[in-house]
Design a protein around this motif. Structure first.
Motif, PDB file in Angstrom:
ATOM      1  N   VAL A 355     -30.992  30.314  25.243  1.00  0.00           N
ATOM      2  CA  VAL A 355     -30.211  30.124  24.011  1.00  0.00           C
ATOM      3  C   VAL A 355     -31.035  30.520  22.785  1.00  0.00           C
ATOM      4  CG1 VAL A 355     -28.767  28.315  24.994  1.00  0.00           C
ATOM      5  CG2 VAL A 355     -30.909  27.687  23.866  1.00  0.00           C
ATOM      6  N   TRP A 356     -32.160  31.156  23.008  1.00  0.00           N
ATOM      7  CA  TRP A 356     -33.048  31.515  21.898  1.00  0.00           C
ATOM      8  C   TRP A 356     -32.346  32.460  20.922  1.00  0.00           C
ATOM      9  CZ3 TRP A 356     -37.130  29.599  19.730  1.00  0.00           C
ATOM     10  CH2 TRP A 356     -37.903  30.382  18.844  1.00  0.00           C
ATOM     11  N   GLY A 357     -32.399  32.139  19.653  1.00  0.00           N
ATOM     12  CA  GLY A 357     -31.790  32.969  18.627  1.00  0.00           C
ATOM     13  C   GLY A 357     -30.298  32.788  18.465  1.00  0.00           C
ATOM     14  N   ASP A 358     -29.702  31.907  19.287  1.00  0.00           N
ATOM     15  CA  ASP A 358     -28.253  31.674  19.232  1.00  0.00           C
ATOM     16  C   ASP A 358     -28.014  30.326  18.541  1.00  0.00           C
ATOM     17  OD1 ASP A 358     -25.573  30.959  19.782  1.00  0.00           O
ATOM     18  OD2 ASP A 358     -25.554  32.184  21.597  1.00  0.00           O
ATOM     19  N   PHE A 359     -27.645  30.369  17.274  1.00  0.00           N
ATOM     20  CA  PHE A 359     -27.530  29.148  16.473  1.00  0.00           C
ATOM     21  C   PHE A 359     -26.519  28.176  17.073  1.00  0.00           C
ATOM     22  CE2 PHE A 359     -25.192  26.885  13.105  1.00  0.00           C
ATOM     23  CZ  PHE A 359     -26.211  26.099  12.585  1.00  0.00           C
ATOM     24  N   GLU A 360     -25.327  28.672  17.477  1.00  0.00           N
ATOM     25  CA  GLU A 360     -24.282  27.778  17.969  1.00  0.00           C
ATOM     26  C   GLU A 360     -24.699  27.092  19.260  1.00  0.00           C
ATOM     27  OE1 GLU A 360     -23.693  30.773  16.721  1.00  0.00           O
ATOM     28  OE2 GLU A 360     -22.555  30.155  14.928  1.00  0.00           O
ATOM     29  N   ARG A 361     -25.242  27.857  20.210  1.00  0.00           N
ATOM     30  CA  ARG A 361     -25.615  27.256  21.497  1.00  0.00           C
ATOM     31  C   ARG A 361     -26.814  26.322  21.345  1.00  0.00           C
ATOM     32  NH1 ARG A 361     -26.094  31.542  26.214  1.00  0.00           N
ATOM     33  NH2 ARG A 361     -26.400  29.594  27.392  1.00  0.00           N
ATOM     34  N   GLN A 362     -27.752  26.690  20.476  1.00  0.00           N
ATOM     35  CA  GLN A 362     -28.872  25.787  20.242  1.00  0.00           C
ATOM     36  C   GLN A 362     -28.393  24.484  19.604  1.00  0.00           C
ATOM     37  OE1 GLN A 362     -31.851  28.065  18.008  1.00  0.00           O
ATOM     38  NE2 GLN A 362     -33.139  28.055  19.827  1.00  0.00           N
ATOM     39  N   THR A 363     -27.510  24.597  18.627  1.00  0.00           N
ATOM     40  CA  THR A 363     -26.981  23.391  17.980  1.00  0.00           C
ATOM     41  C   THR A 363     -26.270  22.513  18.996  1.00  0.00           C
ATOM     42  OG1 THR A 363     -26.700  24.572  15.883  1.00  0.00           O
ATOM     43  CG2 THR A 363     -25.457  22.523  16.166  1.00  0.00           C
ATOM     44  N   GLU A 364     -25.510  23.122  19.889  1.00  0.00           N
ATOM     45  CA  GLU A 364     -24.804  22.370  20.921  1.00  0.00           C
ATOM     46  C   GLU A 364     -25.790  21.681  21.863  1.00  0.00           C
ATOM     47  OE1 GLU A 364     -21.534  20.966  23.314  1.00  0.00           O
ATOM     48  OE2 GLU A 364     -21.783  21.581  21.213  1.00  0.00           O
ATOM     49  N   ALA A 365     -26.818  22.406  22.287  1.00  0.00           N
ATOM     50  CA  ALA A 365     -27.800  21.822  23.204  1.00  0.00           C
ATOM     51  C   ALA A 365     -28.580  20.692  22.533  1.00  0.00           C
ATOM     52  CB  ALA A 365     -28.763  22.907  23.691  1.00  0.00           C
ATOM     53  N   PHE A 366     -29.021  20.921  21.305  1.00  0.00           N
ATOM     54  CA  PHE A 366     -29.778  19.886  20.601  1.00  0.00           C
ATOM     55  C   PHE A 366     -28.899  18.663  20.346  1.00  0.00           C
ATOM     56  CE2 PHE A 366     -32.435  23.496  18.500  1.00  0.00           C
ATOM     57  CZ  PHE A 366     -33.122  23.680  19.686  1.00  0.00           C
ATOM     58  N   SER A 367     -27.638  18.882  19.998  1.00  0.00           N
ATOM     59  CA  SER A 367     -26.729  17.765  19.748  1.00  0.00           C
ATOM     60  C   SER A 367     -26.544  16.924  21.004  1.00  0.00           C
ATOM     61  CB  SER A 367     -25.377  18.269  19.249  1.00  0.00           C
ATOM     62  OG  SER A 367     -25.503  18.926  17.999  1.00  0.00           O
ATOM     63  N   ALA A 368     -26.402  17.584  22.133  1.00  0.00           N
ATOM     64  CA  ALA A 368     -26.239  16.856  23.392  1.00  0.00           C
ATOM     65  C   ALA A 368     -27.481  16.017  23.695  1.00  0.00           C
ATOM     66  CB  ALA A 368     -25.972  17.839  24.530  1.00  0.00           C
ATOM     67  N   MET A 369     -28.649  16.570  23.427  1.00  0.00           N
ATOM     68  CA  MET A 369     -29.892  15.832  23.670  1.00  0.00           C
ATOM     69  C   MET A 369     -30.034  14.665  22.701  1.00  0.00           C
ATOM     70  SD  MET A 369     -32.316  16.143  25.901  1.00  0.00           S
ATOM     71  CE  MET A 369     -34.050  15.828  26.275  1.00  0.00           C
ATOM     72  N   PHE A 370     -29.652  14.888  21.460  1.00  0.00           N
ATOM     73  CA  PHE A 370     -29.823  13.864  20.423  1.00  0.00           C
ATOM     74  C   PHE A 370     -28.888  12.669  20.624  1.00  0.00           C
ATOM     75  CE2 PHE A 370     -31.366  17.085  16.954  1.00  0.00           C
ATOM     76  CZ  PHE A 370     -32.453  17.399  17.749  1.00  0.00           C
TER      77      PHE A 370
END
Length: 684
Positions: A355-370
């Motif tokens: 998901v490197w460089g992909d703002f939407e997918r990174q935000t989704e992954a980080f949100s799920a972790m948070f």
């Protein structure tokens, strides 16, 4: 505490400066930071300094200044401070050295410091032997040197005895907003705790950090802890003195280092004041406390795009009071959708680079972790060099962390493993968005541990006031073991049934009265085992008589009933610390005291709940709880006995120098405990 408040000194509208080069530098630093108040130079010969009219003396000033920087020699310092105090000034920084910190070099140093205190009266002074203070909120400086601070709207306060360390801390490029830096030098009148209490009252201060070489005022420390707790502004301390070399260096520098490091740890923990062991850890902990305050738990989540970083994170938590809890089942589907099938879902999590460089997918992954309920959620990210590399994709990751934290309401931190890989502009932006910009894995873990520790204490009722008061200064006497046990038994501590004897024959007769088997001890001997003054498991009168004859000459004998084998052995002790007074030490007892180094210190007075918690932190507690199917020990009886010993210490605090109960034998559940040996040293 001084009689006059510190407000005028810390937040002045008018500043008077005395001296030559140093005084000129104070004016320069105020001008650079945009101080809007009046500055009045005072000099016997100059007509003006940096475009400002120069006054000849305190009496010539337009009014009593709020604050004064006194940058003259040590004897003239005393005269100027006296004049300022009489005039009603708000306070003064005493820059000169050559006072109590230099008694080895200057025979009159201590006398001159006493004269300075008399001259100051109830006017607050900082120092002597200090640089003064920087107020980055109002641009007010009483500071004769360069510094790295800038004007800010809110931030942390840092206080230290060392002016050079203060300068170094102002030069940090970690994004930590520093509101105040204050140096206290000798703390002749105003202590760091006094200043910290005053700074907490400033609504723009978020947290306080102290670098201290010694605590001179236990009541001041308690007052600071209470104000911090009430104001919800945490305090963290870096106290030097863990090593003999550090103690020697501090004594030669400020003559203020004293007290046991282990006792200091225990007292700070009880008060809810965090402690760190390095300057980087101090800065990173303050950063976390500035952004978030104390943490509600010790749980952390971590994400990185490298398995190596995930392993470093996990290893850094070993031995620390933090945890990486397993992911919640509800998090897994969302993480799987965001990261794909090839990522092993765990905490710490290596999310690879899919998901490197992909703002939407990174935000989704980080949100799920948070959304896992952790107190702190970390994303590991080292930025590339700005002079050689393109950091745009790293900036995308930072943006995704900000977005995910905003969407979930969780506390997040962006963590660079190396401090140089967290650019200051990035750190500033992250902190402005409520994201902790951490520099260093170990420091981040320590910060989380300290912040959670403060939170844990604040969630509990306020602790009892520490045992602190006057004590007698007479000659020290050592009680015999028999007398010591008599005193302890009167306080409710179980001791063996015993009788005294003054000859081998009488010892044998007393053993007959008690019933065999018995223990024979020589009285009046401090280290009985090493001196051959203890004989165990004697089963007839002849054995008792022979054992007594083999012992070195002494003040008689103590014959006691032999105790059945215990489940565990504890040591319960108290010794007077030069700063913190008497506290209780609990640990593995018997022959294991030095071997296992298994002990905790409990400040006094202590509740049974605190005693129970202290026992649970010992390695030997496993035996009391029933290790590998062995019988459990009588935990309730152990707590009650230790509480009785603690009460004895508190009751006799004015005279007591040392208490040593070793071992306190913990018998199987329902059979109690027995204090087998006891030493009491006290003032006559």
């Amino acid at each position: 505490m001084t009689s006059r408040p510190l407000d005028r000194l810390l937040r002045p509208q008018t500043i008077a400066v005395f001296g030559g080069r140093e005084a000129r530098r104070v004016i320069e630093q105020c001008d650079r930071m945009g101080f809007s108040g009046d500055i009045w130079p005072v000099h016997p010969k100059l007509d003006e300094v940096l475009g400002r009219r120069c006054y000849r003396s305190v009496s010539d000033l337009p009014s009593a200044p709020d604050a004064a920087f006194v940058g003259v020699n040590r004897t003239l310092t005393v005269d100027i401070v006296r004049s300022l105090s009489v005039a009603g000034a708000g306070g003064a920084v005493c820059y000169a050295s050559g006072f109590s910190e230099a008694t080895a070099e200057l025979g009159d140093g201590a006398d001159l410091q006493r004269a300075l205190l008399e001259a100051a009266g109830d006017m607050p002074i900082l120092g002597p032997n200090c640089y003064g203070l920087i107020n980055g909120l109002d641009g007010a400086l009483l500071w004769p040197d360069q510094h790295g601070m800038k004007r800010i709207e809110c931030g942390v306060a840092i206080l230290t005895q060392s002016s050079n360390i203060a300068i170094n801390l102002t030069m940090q490029t970690r994004g930590l907003p520093i509101a105040y830096v204050v140096t206290a030098g000798n703390q002749a009148q105003t202590s760091l705790a006094d200043v910290a209490c005053a700074l907490i009252d400033d609504p723009r201060v978020t947290a306080v950090g102290l670098h201290v070489e010694g605590f001179g005022d236990l009541a001041g420390l308690e007052r600071l802890a209470a104000i911090a707790r009430r104001s919800k502004k945490p305090v963290v301390v870096l106290k030097v003195g863990r090593s003999e070399k550090a103690r020697h260096a501090a004594v030669s520098h400020t003559a203020s280092l004293a007290g046991s490091d282990a006792v200091a740890d225990a007292v700070l923990a009880r008060l809810g004041i965090g402690r760190v062991q390095s300057l980087p850890a101090l800065l990173e902990t303050l950063k976390l406390l500035h952004v978030a305050g104390p943490l509600p738990s010790h749980s952390i989540s971590s994400m990185s795009c490298s398995g190596g970083e995930a392993s470093l994170m996990a290893d850094a938590a070993v031995g620390r009071d933090v945890e990486f809890p397993a992911l919640e089942p509800r998090q897994l589907p969302r993480l799987r959708r965001a990261l794909g099938e090839m990522v092993a879902l765990s905490n710490p999590l290596d999310y690879h680079t899919f998901v490197w460089g992909d703002f939407e997918r990174q935000t989704e992954a980080f949100s799920a972790m948070f959304e896992g309920g952790c107190a702190l959620n970390l994303v590991v990210l080292d930025f590339p060099r700005g002079d050689r590399c393109d950091a745009s994709e790293w900036a995308t990751t930072a943006d995704a962390v900000i977005a995910a934290a905003s969407a979930t309401g969780a506390l997040a931190g962006l963590l660079a493993t190396l401090p140089e890989n967290m650019p200051e502009p990035i750190a500033d932006r992250l902190i402005a968005n409520g994201i902790v910009a951490f520099s260093g894995i170990d420091e981040a873990i320590i910060a989380a541990e300290v912040a959670a520790g403060i939170g844990k204490v604040w969630d509990c009722p306020a602790p009892l006031p520490l045992l602190d008061g006057p004590f007698l200064d007479g000659e020290i006497e050592t009680l015999t073991e028999a007398d010591a046990k008599t005193e302890l038994a009167a306080c409710g501590l179980p001791v063996p049934w015993g009788l005294q004897a003054f000859s081998p024959r009488e010892a044998a007769e007393q053993a007959e009265r008690l019933g065999f088997p018995v223990v024979l001890k020589g009285l009046g001997i401090a280290h009985k085992t090493e001196a051959g003054a203890v004989a165990l498991n004697l089963r007839d009168s002849g054995a008792v008589s022979n054992a007594a004859l083999a012992m070195p000459p002494n003040g008689g004998y103590l014959v006691e009933k032999m105790i059945d084998p215990p489940v565990a052995e504890l040591i319960v002790g108290a010794i007077r610390d030069s700063v913190f007074g008497l506290s209780l030490t609990l640990g593995a007892g018997g022959i294991f005291v030095e071997l296992l180094e298994d002990s905790v210190i409990l400040p006094l007075p202590a509740t049974k709940t605190e005693i129970h918690a202290a026992i649970s932190r010992l390695k030997v507690a496993k035996l009391i709880y029933g290790y590998r199917g062995r019988p459990k020990g009588d935990l309730d009886a152990a707590v009650a006995a230790i509480a009785a010993a603690a009460d004895y210490v508190v009751t006799n605090a004015a005279r007591l120098e040392e208490l040593d109960i070793n071992p306190l034998m913990v018998l199987p559940e329902g059979h109690g405990v027995i204090a087998v040996d006891a030493l009491i040293r006290r003032r006559r």
